[in-house]
Write an enzyme that holds these catalytic residues in place. Structure first.
Site, PDB file in Angstrom:
ATOM      1  N   ARG A  79      44.742 -20.614  17.405  1.00  0.00           N
ATOM      2  CA  ARG A  79      45.423 -19.264  17.555  1.00  0.00           C
ATOM      3  C   ARG A  79      47.072 -19.178  18.228  1.00  0.00           C
ATOM      4  O   ARG A  79      47.482 -19.916  18.772  1.00  0.00           O
ATOM      5  CB  ARG A  79      44.787 -18.372  18.875  1.00  0.00           C
ATOM      6  CG  ARG A  79      45.671 -16.867  18.715  1.00  0.00           C
ATOM      7  CD  ARG A  79      44.723 -16.118  17.598  1.00  0.00           C
ATOM      8  NE  ARG A  79      45.112 -14.472  17.425  1.00  0.00           N
ATOM      9  CZ  ARG A  79      45.826 -13.780  16.527  1.00  0.00           C
ATOM     10  NH1 ARG A  79      46.841 -14.916  15.955  1.00  0.00           N
ATOM     11  NH2 ARG A  79      46.152 -12.223  16.815  1.00  0.00           N
ATOM     12  N   GLU A  81      18.002 -14.331  42.413  1.00  0.00           N
ATOM     13  CA  GLU A  81      17.758 -15.398  43.810  1.00  0.00           C
ATOM     14  C   GLU A  81      17.959 -14.809  45.061  1.00  0.00           C
ATOM     15  O   GLU A  81      18.929 -15.753  45.387  1.00  0.00           O
ATOM     16  CB  GLU A  81      17.766 -16.843  43.596  1.00  0.00           C
ATOM     17  CG  GLU A  81      16.996 -17.050  42.932  1.00  0.00           C
ATOM     18  CD  GLU A  81      16.715 -18.719  42.896  1.00  0.00           C
ATOM     19  OE1 GLU A  81      17.006 -18.948  43.053  1.00  0.00           O
ATOM     20  OE2 GLU A  81      15.886 -18.942  41.388  1.00  0.00           O
ATOM     21  N   SER A  96       9.797 -10.864  44.115  1.00  0.00           N
ATOM     22  CA  SER A  96      10.275  -9.116  43.862  1.00  0.00           C
ATOM     23  C   SER A  96       9.178  -8.122  43.757  1.00  0.00           C
ATOM     24  O   SER A  96       8.888  -8.680  43.024  1.00  0.00           O
ATOM     25  CB  SER A  96      11.331  -9.493  43.043  1.00  0.00           C
ATOM     26  OG  SER A  96      12.498  -9.566  43.272  1.00  0.00           O
TER      27      SER A  96
END
Length: 380
Positions: free
Chosen positions: A266, A364, A125
């Site tokens: 929880r 990618e 790149s």
């Protein structure tokens, strides 16, 4: 095509899961917070000989099949996505060497990667040439027995840490993609990394600009022939994208594991929130999408192992990478929601999983590019 895990692969996954829980995951928050290379985690992976998996046995590696490599990418990413990409990037940098380089280059570099002594980066790149690879401007000019490279590469994973860089440069700018050539460049030949990016996620994996100014590269370090660089780059990405999908699956699975444990402990309205049907259905959908992504990733990897018999690898790799990374983003977002305010804090790893998931949709090849690849396969 069958891609069921063998008993050996299942055993490897179990051992690796324990290893990651004990020696990688405990360091992830620290390295993310400090934005420093995960050295302790990488050293532990070297002790487990994980860098050797992708390297053929002839060059000191384990020569593991792609499905096994995907298991590794997934399990390490489940604990620390930055450590996972650190292992994957050296493979990406070395795939052109494995598949296109001279025997001399293979003998010189692959054993060092397999042992963990060296690391590699993949330099494709540029600032104006990301998805549009043919627009790259980095130049390579022949000068006797050398090429002289000039230009900059952007968004380079492991920049400054790697000691070898697989660089794509144009030897014939007028020829577009047909003028791109691939080179193996050592850091000490003049590679400069002026800065690292301050990123949203994968903060323990250094990403930076790589600058080459009058860097001389011997002709012996050209990979393939002049003009073969674009073909080499695409061949490499086709074989690397499925493991990015595996990394994304690992991130998603880590989020599911964390959310599941939280839901069981929880309490709200007099009972664990795991008893609330609306939340149970959210978790179930997260698991369904992740399991589907895993199956698609394994299928793409199995196609590589089979030698791509029907020419579907480009399509499958793109589909696996796109679907798995989209899944990782949606699953981590839902996991944060399941924890409510706690999910939004650094007390739990879910905000890190969510931040890390985003890049899997981008690097990618963005998921928009992956859809271009899939559509081309369908319509040609």
């Amino acid at each position: 095509m069958s891609f069921d895990l063998s008993e050996e692969q299942r055993n490897f996954r179990d051992v690796l899961r324990t290893f990651v829980d004990e020696r990688v995951a405990p360091h992830a928050a620290h390295y993310d917070r400090e934005q420093t290379f995960p050295q302790l985690s990488f050293d532990a992976c070297v002790q487990m000989e994980l860098p050797s998996l992708a390297v053929p046995e002839a060059y000191g590696g384990a020569g593991a099949d792609m499905v096994t490599q995907a298991i590794m990418a997934e399990e390490v990413a489940r604990g620390c996505a930055s450590t996972s990409v650190t292992l994957l990037i050296s493979k990406l940098g070395m795939l052109p060497v494995m598949n296109f380089a001279s025997e001399e280059l293979k003998q010189q570099y692959l054993p060092r990667i397999a042992s963990g002594e060296s690391q590699a980066s993949y330099c494709l790149s540029e600032a104006d040439a990301g998805s549009d690879v043919a627009a790259l401007r980095c130049r390579a000019e022949r000068d006797g027995d050398d090429y002289v490279l000039n230009g900059s590469k952007y968004w380079i994973t492991n920049a400054g840490v790697s000691d070898t860089y697989t660089v794509f440069a144009t030897t014939d700018p007028a020829a577009g993609r047909r003028g791109i050539t691939c080179f193996l460049v050592e850091r000490d030949w003049g590679v400069v990394v002026p800065k690292h990016e301050d990123k949203l996620g994968l903060r323990a994996s250094p990403t930076g600009e790589v600058v080459l100014r009058e860097v001389r590269v011997p002709v012996s370090h050209r990979i393939g022939a002049e003009g073969e660089g674009f073909k080499i780059a695409m061949h490499t990405l086709d074989r690397s994208r499925p493991t990015i999908g595996a990394q994304a699956v690992g991130i998603a699975q880590g989020a599911i594991d964390c959310a599941s444990e939280y839901m069981k402990s929880r309490r709200a309205f007099g009972a664990p929130i795991s008893e609330l049907q609306g939340l149970r259905f959210m978790l179930a959908d997260m698991a369904i999408r992740t399991e589907a992504a895993r199956a698609l990733v394994y299928r793409a990897c199995a196609t590589i192992d089979a030698g791509d018999p029907d020419g579907s690898l480009s399509y499958l790799g793109a589909a696996a990478k796109a679907f798995a990374s989209d899944t990782a983003m949606s699953v981590t977002t839902d996991a944060v929601q399941l924890l409510g305010g706690y999910g939004y804090t650094k007390e739990f790893p879910l905000e890190r999983f969510m931040r890390d998931a985003k890049i899997t949709q981008i690097y990618e090849g963005t998921n928009q590019i992956q859809r271009v690849v899939v559509a081309k396969h369908l319509l040609n």
